[in-house]
Design an enzyme around this catalytic site. Structure first.
Site, PDB file in Angstrom:
ATOM      1  N   VAL A 110       0.030  -1.226  -0.237  1.00 33.42           N
ATOM      2  CA  VAL A 110       0.262  -0.177   0.026  1.00 33.42           C
ATOM      3  C   VAL A 110       0.728   0.896  -0.018  1.00 33.42           C
ATOM      4  O   VAL A 110       0.729   2.269  -0.493  1.00 33.42           O
ATOM      5  CB  VAL A 110      -0.782   0.326   1.038  1.00 33.42           C
ATOM      6  N   CYS A 111       1.869   1.177   1.003  1.00 35.59           N
ATOM      7  CA  CYS A 111       2.181   2.293   0.618  1.00 35.59           C
ATOM      8  C   CYS A 111       3.392   2.955  -0.400  1.00 35.59           C
ATOM      9  O   CYS A 111       2.977   4.559  -0.268  1.00 35.59           O
ATOM     10  CB  CYS A 111       4.596   1.695   1.484  1.00 35.59           C
TER      11      CYS A 111
END
Length: 182
Positions: free
Chosen positions: A50-51
């Site tokens: 997700v980062c």
């Protein structure tokens, strides 16, 4: 019990950084941003899933933040060497590519702890995002579960609302009028 940060002076910090071009290392302190707005965001770990969606989205919007006299600084508990490797890894290989802002290394986890986003038992940060004004006052804070990415559009909207200098009703957008109290 969690301590309130909004409305107080932002916790001071000094951290090593990897530059957004992935070529150099540096150092950054809160005082380096005096006179500018700062979007300070924490993310759990480099080379996760997700980062990079958040980090690259913020980088793509960096010019919009610059127009608002705002700098961006990303922070995780990873080292500057890991940051550099992630920046230099192609996007197709779960890398970041070139960024328009540095990534800071909070190896001691003290900055994440000071900002109230450290998950002590895991040793990583939650997705915390903070807007700090030019005088160092923390004006906005949002903390997400690590499974959910944040919104660049909402961050820009809140920043512009804060910079409007007035009372902003729900769903205020740039160009809308501020509330007038009689």
């Amino acid at each position: 019990m969690a301590e309130r940060l909004v409305g107080k002076q932002a916790p001071d910090f000094t951290m090593e950084t990897a530059t957004g071009d992935g070529k150099e290392f540096g150092k950054v302190s809160l005082s380096d941003y005096k006179g500018k707005w700062l979007v300070l965001f924490f993310y759990p770990l480099d080379f996760t899933f997700v980062c990079p969606t958040e980090i690259t989205a913020l980088s793509h919007a960096a010019a919009q933040f610059k127009e608002l006299d705002t700098e961006i600084l990303g922070v995780s508990i990873d080292s500057i060497h890991t940051h550099k490797a992630w920046i230099n890894t192609p996007i197709n290989d779960n890398g970041l590519g070139k960024l328009e802002f540095p990534l800071a290394a909070d190896i001691t986890k003290s900055v994440a702890r000071d900002y109230g986003v450290l998950i002590e038992e895991e040793g990583i940060a939650l997705r915390g995002l903070f807007i700090i004004d030019p005088e160092g006052e923390l004006k906005y804070e949002v903390v997400n579960h690590n499974d959910v990415g944040r919104s660049v559009e909402e961050t820009l909207r809140v920043l512009q609302a804060l910079q409007s200098g007035g009372l902003c009703p729900m769903n205020w957008k740039p160009g809308d009028k501020n509330l007038v109290v009689k």
